[in-house]
Design a protein around this motif. Structure first.
Motif, PDB file in Angstrom:
ATOM      1  N   VAL B 235      -2.331 -16.850  46.149  1.00 27.89           N
ATOM      2  CA  VAL B 235      -3.058 -16.858  47.419  1.00 27.89           C
ATOM      3  C   VAL B 235      -4.057 -18.007  47.494  1.00 27.89           C
ATOM      4  O   VAL B 235      -4.505 -18.366  48.571  1.00 27.89           O
ATOM      5  N   GLU B 236      -4.424 -18.561  46.342  1.00 30.75           N
ATOM      6  CA  GLU B 236      -5.359 -19.679  46.377  1.00 30.75           C
ATOM      7  C   GLU B 236      -5.148 -20.524  45.132  1.00 30.75           C
ATOM      8  O   GLU B 236      -4.970 -19.999  44.039  1.00 30.75           O
ATOM      9  N   VAL B 237      -5.143 -21.855  45.333  1.00 32.43           N
ATOM     10  CA  VAL B 237      -5.081 -22.765  44.204  1.00 32.43           C
ATOM     11  C   VAL B 237      -6.227 -23.745  44.361  1.00 32.43           C
ATOM     12  O   VAL B 237      -6.404 -24.337  45.425  1.00 32.43           O
ATOM     13  N   ALA B 238      -7.029 -23.890  43.312  1.00 34.24           N
ATOM     14  CA  ALA B 238      -8.202 -24.753  43.437  1.00 34.24           C
ATOM     15  C   ALA B 238      -8.561 -25.348  42.092  1.00 34.24           C
ATOM     16  O   ALA B 238      -8.171 -24.824  41.043  1.00 34.24           O
ATOM     17  N   SER B 239      -9.303 -26.431  42.132  1.00 31.45           N
ATOM     18  CA  SER B 239      -9.841 -26.980  40.901  1.00 31.45           C
ATOM     19  C   SER B 239     -10.963 -26.051  40.435  1.00 31.45           C
ATOM     20  O   SER B 239     -11.466 -25.230  41.200  1.00 31.45           O
ATOM     21  N   PHE B 243     -13.208 -23.744  42.808  1.00 30.11           N
ATOM     22  CA  PHE B 243     -12.991 -22.315  42.645  1.00 30.11           C
ATOM     23  C   PHE B 243     -14.313 -21.572  42.465  1.00 30.11           C
ATOM     24  O   PHE B 243     -14.539 -20.526  43.044  1.00 30.11           O
ATOM     25  N   PHE B 244     -15.200 -22.146  41.654  1.00 26.39           N
ATOM     26  CA  PHE B 244     -16.442 -21.430  41.368  1.00 26.39           C
ATOM     27  C   PHE B 244     -17.524 -21.693  42.407  1.00 26.39           C
ATOM     28  O   PHE B 244     -18.438 -20.897  42.563  1.00 26.39           O
ATOM     29  N   THR B 245     -17.440 -22.817  43.127  1.00 29.19           N
ATOM     30  CA  THR B 245     -18.479 -23.083  44.118  1.00 29.19           C
ATOM     31  C   THR B 245     -18.077 -22.610  45.508  1.00 29.19           C
ATOM     32  O   THR B 245     -18.912 -22.129  46.253  1.00 29.19           O
ATOM     33  N   ALA B 246     -16.808 -22.773  45.868  1.00 28.49           N
ATOM     34  CA  ALA B 246     -16.425 -22.427  47.230  1.00 28.49           C
ATOM     35  C   ALA B 246     -15.078 -21.723  47.287  1.00 28.49           C
ATOM     36  O   ALA B 246     -14.114 -22.252  47.819  1.00 28.49           O
ATOM     37  N   PRO B 247     -14.992 -20.533  46.731  1.00 25.48           N
ATOM     38  CA  PRO B 247     -13.720 -19.814  46.831  1.00 25.48           C
ATOM     39  C   PRO B 247     -13.466 -19.455  48.289  1.00 25.48           C
ATOM     40  O   PRO B 247     -14.397 -19.073  49.003  1.00 25.48           O
ATOM     41  N   ARG B 248     -12.229 -19.620  48.756  1.00 26.97           N
ATOM     42  CA  ARG B 248     -11.950 -19.451  50.174  1.00 26.97           C
ATOM     43  C   ARG B 248     -11.249 -18.157  50.516  1.00 26.97           C
ATOM     44  O   ARG B 248     -11.438 -17.589  51.575  1.00 26.97           O
ATOM     45  N   HIS B 249     -10.379 -17.682  49.647  1.00 32.93           N
ATOM     46  CA  HIS B 249      -9.617 -16.493  50.014  1.00 32.93           C
ATOM     47  C   HIS B 249     -10.511 -15.251  49.899  1.00 32.93           C
ATOM     48  O   HIS B 249     -11.254 -15.121  48.934  1.00 32.93           O
ATOM     49  N   GLU B 308      -4.406 -26.561  53.408  1.00 31.92           N
ATOM     50  CA  GLU B 308      -5.169 -27.418  52.499  1.00 31.92           C
ATOM     51  C   GLU B 308      -6.627 -27.441  52.984  1.00 31.92           C
ATOM     52  O   GLU B 308      -6.909 -27.819  54.114  1.00 31.92           O
ATOM     53  N   VAL B 309      -7.544 -26.985  52.136  1.00 33.47           N
ATOM     54  CA  VAL B 309      -8.960 -26.955  52.535  1.00 33.47           C
ATOM     55  C   VAL B 309      -9.618 -28.276  52.177  1.00 33.47           C
ATOM     56  O   VAL B 309     -10.403 -28.849  52.920  1.00 33.47           O
ATOM     57  N   ALA B 310      -9.286 -28.754  50.995  1.00 35.36           N
ATOM     58  CA  ALA B 310      -9.796 -30.034  50.520  1.00 35.36           C
ATOM     59  C   ALA B 310      -8.746 -30.552  49.566  1.00 35.36           C
ATOM     60  O   ALA B 310      -7.740 -29.882  49.337  1.00 35.36           O
ATOM     61  N   GLY B 311      -8.950 -31.711  49.024  1.00 37.72           N
ATOM     62  CA  GLY B 311      -7.978 -32.272  48.095  1.00 37.72           C
ATOM     63  C   GLY B 311      -7.750 -31.310  46.931  1.00 37.72           C
ATOM     64  O   GLY B 311      -8.679 -30.977  46.210  1.00 37.72           O
ATOM     65  N   GLY B 312      -6.509 -30.863  46.779  1.00 37.19           N
ATOM     66  CA  GLY B 312      -6.192 -30.006  45.640  1.00 37.19           C
ATOM     67  C   GLY B 312      -6.666 -28.571  45.795  1.00 37.19           C
ATOM     68  O   GLY B 312      -6.507 -27.773  44.891  1.00 37.19           O
ATOM     69  N   HIS B 313      -7.262 -28.230  46.911  1.00 36.67           N
ATOM     70  CA  HIS B 313      -7.720 -26.857  47.120  1.00 36.67           C
ATOM     71  C   HIS B 313      -6.974 -26.277  48.313  1.00 36.67           C
ATOM     72  O   HIS B 313      -7.171 -26.706  49.438  1.00 36.67           O
ATOM     73  N   ALA B 314      -6.069 -25.339  48.026  1.00 31.44           N
ATOM     74  CA  ALA B 314      -5.261 -24.787  49.101  1.00 31.44           C
ATOM     75  C   ALA B 314      -5.379 -23.282  49.079  1.00 31.44           C
ATOM     76  O   ALA B 314      -5.613 -22.669  48.030  1.00 31.44           O
ATOM     77  N   VAL B 315      -5.224 -22.680  50.260  1.00 29.49           N
ATOM     78  CA  VAL B 315      -5.399 -21.237  50.356  1.00 29.49           C
ATOM     79  C   VAL B 315      -4.386 -20.686  51.348  1.00 29.49           C
ATOM     80  O   VAL B 315      -4.010 -21.361  52.311  1.00 29.49           O
ATOM     81  N   ARG B 316      -3.924 -19.483  51.083  1.00 32.69           N
ATOM     82  CA  ARG B 316      -3.001 -18.841  52.021  1.00 32.69           C
ATOM     83  C   ARG B 316      -3.758 -17.771  52.763  1.00 32.69           C
ATOM     84  O   ARG B 316      -3.806 -16.625  52.325  1.00 32.69           O
ATOM     85  N   CYS B 317      -4.340 -18.143  53.899  1.00 31.45           N
ATOM     86  CA  CYS B 317      -5.135 -17.182  54.637  1.00 31.45           C
ATOM     87  C   CYS B 317      -5.243 -17.649  56.077  1.00 31.45           C
ATOM     88  O   CYS B 317      -5.411 -18.824  56.347  1.00 31.45           O
ATOM     89  N   HIS B 318      -5.128 -16.692  57.017  1.00 32.39           N
ATOM     90  CA  HIS B 318      -5.280 -17.051  58.429  1.00 32.39           C
ATOM     91  C   HIS B 318      -6.730 -17.303  58.789  1.00 32.39           C
ATOM     92  O   HIS B 318      -7.045 -18.079  59.656  1.00 32.39           O
ATOM     93  N   TRP B 319      -7.600 -16.609  58.090  1.00 32.46           N
ATOM     94  CA  TRP B 319      -9.026 -16.667  58.408  1.00 32.46           C
ATOM     95  C   TRP B 319      -9.604 -18.000  57.934  1.00 32.46           C
ATOM     96  O   TRP B 319      -9.352 -18.421  56.811  1.00 32.46           O
ATOM     97  N   GLN B 320     -10.372 -18.657  58.818  1.00 33.55           N
ATOM     98  CA  GLN B 320     -10.838 -19.991  58.454  1.00 33.55           C
ATOM     99  C   GLN B 320     -12.347 -20.062  58.311  1.00 33.55           C
ATOM    100  O   GLN B 320     -12.902 -21.124  58.073  1.00 33.55           O
ATOM    101  N   GLY B 321     -13.019 -18.905  58.477  1.00 33.88           N
ATOM    102  CA  GLY B 321     -14.476 -18.925  58.448  1.00 33.88           C
ATOM    103  C   GLY B 321     -15.029 -19.065  57.040  1.00 33.88           C
ATOM    104  O   GLY B 321     -14.299 -19.126  56.060  1.00 33.88           O
ATOM    105  N   GLU B 322     -16.321 -19.171  56.998  1.00 32.47           N
ATOM    106  CA  GLU B 322     -17.011 -19.189  55.722  1.00 32.47           C
ATOM    107  C   GLU B 322     -17.388 -17.754  55.378  1.00 32.47           C
ATOM    108  O   GLU B 322     -17.547 -16.912  56.252  1.00 32.47           O
TER     109      GLU B 322
END
Lengths: 325, 662
Positions: B235-239, B243-249, B308-322
């Motif tokens: 559901v989420e791939v991140a550096s 991952f530790f500063t801005a997890p998105r899912h 793709e949220v940022a370089g190398g940070h991708a998430v599978r989620c419809h929700w785009q908020g913080e």
């Protein structure tokens, strides 16, 4: 390790004494010498005199445990218990109804018994382990399924069927080997083939199924996954890893019966006319020869205890976890 | 991704259930470069181990590959014949497993088990192989390697077994190492050693590593990139940084919020409501939708695509908020530090010694000093955490308090009454005042009894309330108290999940209205989100019922969250005790300091350097002379080798047994 074995042997002493006492109680207290005499003499000839005479001839007229009439050491040695039971520890079993020395009879009959029982045991173990290994190797396949069905079918059929059927087919119809009997020296093999073959076949079903279960239990273990992760071929995984671990419960399960092989098989020996200890016991039971039956019960118990001790020792040989403790 | 060492594309695999294969891993893709550690993170049952086994093509019998590609170094692995695959397995790709105790063959020597890899993949036999084995054992930090080669696995400690596993994996000179929960079964100080070793080996050899774990702390220490798995999907791939500063899912965020931590004392932990959907009934849309706080209508209809949220940070989620400002910092109310009040359980100089018998006559030649003079006291509504590594005797203390094990010496006073030496009816009635909750909820509930019967049994045994009408009501009330529905009483334990079973175990313990609950690692068999539920429940029950807890654990995060007082045990003795703040903020004993520093922290900034302890806990049958800890202590002095240190009082509540403090 040595202390362990010595301790096991020391434990056996009180057990043997207990076995001896219980055997004695069964044969002389539950079933008194008077009862024995009545059975032996037959209903028509029973008179008090005849019973006394029968008992006196066999030394059954003495007191059971304590002879108050005797002096010194004889108060305990001149009793039925000492004569008939305690002496069995020294291999003195007394005489049978036909007057023969039981100990000598046992010694001479052991050979034919072993000649049947030992090959049956070794061959049966080998065949069952190989079959089980094969079924486990092809687990969850049609081969495995029908193999298990066959095993269940084979173990559901009475041993008598195999004996009678084998004798009929192989000896009577095909005339390959004699139906029954026993020969001396090298001639014996012709008489041995059929009983050994039938012994192996009748035991295959249950033991194959049991060993297969043991193998399958090992197959699911983590170390097997490790072995596969090393890239080892499945045959190496089976023979080097699984077989060695599965042999621990298999070996220790069968070691206990090894000493009992000396006792022979009641059924096989009487059907094939083998002059071994099994047929000796059957004949003694039919003739109500209590001295022989008592001896055989005692020897059987002793051999069973020896089997248990061997089991404990065999654990230390096959399992490093116990060897090094 | 052409430079990738391993690339997994749309991997799908499942397990046979009847005639149907239920997909356990459903279309996951990722790549690992040489020298990179990629961590697959997820809770139990999410398919992370199945993924690893699928890559190695080592699925259990019921497993089936359903599709996808696994390419390593230009070679598609899933299409290879089994014989060709064996050349890769153990050679260019190797795997280590979670349970070192069962992953080695018990009847083969260490040398044999390493040797067969050398023979298979390097063609080494005889003296050359032995030489290489010694090198490998030395490389993984095993002292006296020549002797170890001839030993059997049961002669090695847990940490050493895992080192041997690593040596076996390295024997084939792999380019890719798959580590499936490599330290989950190990103590924290040993875990720190093994993680160090893995990191070092990886850097030295430029190996790619696929690390499978559920532990955010391990991820923080080891991973370069992280993939979060949920219900068979990534559901989420991140550096590591992202991952530790801005997890998105929302799931990743929920995982972080479920972690117990000192900053959340007094707060309810965030839990993830509901359960992972069953393999047979996967929802059509987003699989997390039913448990997601941000769920929208679209989530239930469409499986979200990668974004793709940022370089190398991708998430599978419809929700785009913080994520809304959550309760991670700030409003943690400090509890009123009420006066602990009079202790109602007082344990003085408790000893449990097990005799060691040897020789022909089985004479007692020594004692295993499992518990060797432990004193503690607990007041109502307080939680005392008894912390220590495996084998330190903490579980034995718990059992000895309940008189499940006869103490060899010492006293256990409950409300002024001595328990040691009580027998029969009087002991049973005393047990009414304390109950135990065990570690493994799968093994500690009788599978043949209904939940209602399990709860009623304890009440009946202690002669409480035998009237049937009020009985049923009492059981229903208890179930409600632990958050289970009434109808649970008529069902069997196997129908419940791990967390629900632990609730049943707690209800059973509470049935006799005890004043003290001894909790022996009650959450260590549970997932993080479930652990949070149980910790919340325990906290709520304490507030409502005023029950005291003796919390036996090795998990410092749980201690930080829950405990008022802490006692640290080493080799049968308490080496340091005090208020939780005192122990956690200013530990004085070098062992406490090392333990605290070795705990992997799920944050980027690890506050202090890890204090590395050499070796492992010695045997309590033969503890070292002087201070038990001196052979492993980085600050050992001469006096430590000679005398066991006495108690030094640092504050009215903080005491330590250490020469340094004196």
């Amino acid at each position: 390790m040595l202390a362990y074995i010595v301790r096991r042997l020391l434990y056996a002493i009180p057990i043997l004494i207990g076995v001896n006492l219980i055997t004695f109680a069964l044969f002389f207290v539950v079933n008194t010498p008077d009862d024995m005499a009545r059975m032996q003499l037959g209903v028509k000839r029973v008179t008090p005199e005849a019973i006394e005479k029968w008992k006196a001839e066999r030394g059954y007229d003495k007191p059971l445990f304590v002879n108050a009439d005797a002096a010194g050491l004889a108060t305990v040695t001149d009793t039925i218990f000492f004569d008939k039971s305690a002496r069995m520890f020294a291999g003195q079993f007394g005489r049978a109804e036909d007057g023969r020395d039981i100990a000598r009879e046992i010694a001479s009959r052991m050979g034919p018994s072993l000649a049947i029982a030992l090959p049956t045991f070794v061959l049966g173990l080998f065949v069952a382990v190989s079959m089980a290994l094969l079924l486990a190797f092809f687990r969850a396949s049609a081969f495995d399924f029908w193999g298990v069905v066959l095993c269940v079918a084979m173990m559901s059929i009475s041993g008598l069927f195999y004996i009678i059927g084998g004798q009929y087919l192989i000896s009577k119809i095909w005339r390959l080997v004699p139906i029954s009997g026993f020969g001396d020296g090298l001639e014996a093999w012709r008489f041995l083939i059929l009983p050994v073959l039938i012994g192996v076949v009748s035991g295959i079903g249950s033991s194959t199924r049991w060993y297969r279960t043991i193998f399958l239990e090992e197959v699911g273990k983590d170390y097997v996954r490790t072995a596969r992760a090393k890239g080892l071929p499945e045959t190496v995984v089976f023979f080097r890893h699984i077989l060695r671990n599965a042999l621990i419960p298999i070996l220790t399960g069968v070691v206990v019966v090894i000493p009992l092989l000396f006792m022979g098989s009641l059924l096989t020996e009487s059907f094939f006319g083998i002059p071994g200890l099994g047929s000796y016991t059957i004949d003694a039971i039919n003739a109500q020869d209590f001295a022989v039956v008592r001896s055989m019960v005692f020897i059987g118990s002793v051999l069973y205890i020896v089997g248990l001790i061997l089991t404990d020792i065999s654990y230390t040989l096959v399992d490093p976890r116990i060897r090094f403790e | 991704m052409s430079d990738a060492l391993l690339s997994v594309t749309d991997l799908r695999l499942g397990f046979m259930a009847g005639k149907r294969a239920l997909p356990a891993v459903d279309g996951i893709s990722f790549a690992i470069s040489p020298g990179e550690t990629f961590a697959l993170l997820g809770e139990s049952g999410c398919g992370k181990s199945a993924t690893a086994q699928g890559i190695m093509r080592l699925l259990p019998a019921a497993g089936r590959m359903l599709g996808g590609r696994v390419v390593m170094d230009g070679q598609e692995l899933l299409g290879l014949s089994e014989a060709d695959m064996r050349a890769w397995r153990g050679g260019r790709m190797a795997m280590i497993f979670q349970e070192p105790a069962t992953s080695l063959n018990p009847v083969l020597t260490v040398g044999r088990q390493i040797g067969e890899v050398l023979e298979r993949h390097r063609g080494l036999t005889g003296a050359a192989a032995t030489e290489r084995m010694v090198e490998l054992l030395r490389l993984v930090g095993i002292a006296d390697p020549e002797r170890r080669l001839t030993e059997y696995p049961f002669q090695l400690s847990g940490g050493m077994k895992q080192r041997v596993m690593i040596a076996i994996a390295l024997a084939g000179e792999p380019e890719l190492l798959i580590a499936d929960e490599p330290t989950t079964a190990l103590d924290v100080t040993v875990q720190a050693q093994i993680l160090d070793l893995l990191a070092k080996i990886q850097v030295d050899r430029g190996m790619g590593m696929l690390l499978i774990t559920h532990d955010l702390g391990v991820v923080a220490r080891m991973a370069h990139r992280i993939g979060v798995m949920y219900a068979g999907e990534l559901v989420e791939v991140a550096s590591r940084q992202a991952f530790f500063t801005a997890p998105r899912h929302p799931y990743t965020q929920a995982l972080f919020e479920a972690l117990p931590d000192i900053s959340r004392r007094g707060l309810r932990l965030n839990t993830i409501p509901g359960q992972v959907p069953a393999l047979a009934a996967m929802p059509a849309g987003c699989r997390f939708a039913d448990r997601c706080p941000q769920v929208m209508a679209i989530c239930r209809e469409q499986s979200p695509p990668w974004r793709e949220v940022a370089g190398g940070h991708a998430v599978r989620c419809h929700w785009q908020g913080e994520a809304a400002a959550n309760g991670r910092t700030g409003n943690a109310v400090t509890e009123l530090d009420i006066d602990p009040g009079r202790a109602f359980l007082e344990v003085a100089d408790l000893k449990v010694h097990f005799p060691i018998r040897k020789g022909l006559l089985q004479r007692t030649v020594g004692h295993v000093r499992a518990v060797d003079g432990v004193s503690l006291a607990i007041a109502a509504s307080r939680t005392l955490a008894l912390v220590g590594e495996s084998g330190c005797g903490k579980t034995t203390v718990g059992k000895a308090l309940l008189q499940l094990i006869q103490p060899s010496a010492g006293s256990v006073r409950l409300g002024g009454n001595e328990l040691v030496g009580l027998k029969g009816r009087r002991l049973r009635s005393a047990r009414r005042h304390m109950q135990m909750v065990f570690q493994d909820p799968f093994a500690s509930l009788n599978p043949r009894l209904r939940v209602g019967e399990i709860i009623a049994e304890g009440m009946a045994a202690l002669g409480i309330d035998t009237e049937s009408a009020s009985h049923a009501a009492a059981i229903a009330a208890l179930l409600k108290q632990v958050g289970l529905p009434d109808e649970a009483a008529g069902r069997y334990p196997h129908e419940f999940s791990g967390g629900q079973r632990q609730r049943i175990a707690i209800a059973r313990a509470l049935a006799v209205q005890p004043e003290l609950l001894i909790c022996d690692e009650p959450t260590s068999a549970l997932d993080v989100s479930v652990q949070a539920q149980i910790l919340n429940l325990l906290k709520k029950l304490q507030a409502e019922l005023g029950v005291a807890y003796l919390f036996i654990t090795h998990n410092f995060a749980v201690v930080e969250y829950l405990a008022h007082d802490v006692a640290v045990m080493y080799l049968g003795r308490i080496v340091e005790r005090g208020r939780a703040e005192e122990i956690l903020r200013s530990p004085k004993h070098p062992y406490t300091q090392a333990l605290l520093s070795a705990v992997p922290v799920p944050r980027l900034d690890h506050p202090t350097a890890i204090i590395r302890l050499p070796g492992e806990t010695p045997s309590p049958a033969n503890p070292p002379a002087g201070c038990h800890f001196h052979p492993r202590c980085p600050m050992a002095m001469d006096i430590c080798r000679q005398a066991y240190p006495g108690v030094t009082e640092l504050s009215p509540t903080h005491r330590v047994n250490c020469h340094l403090a004196g």
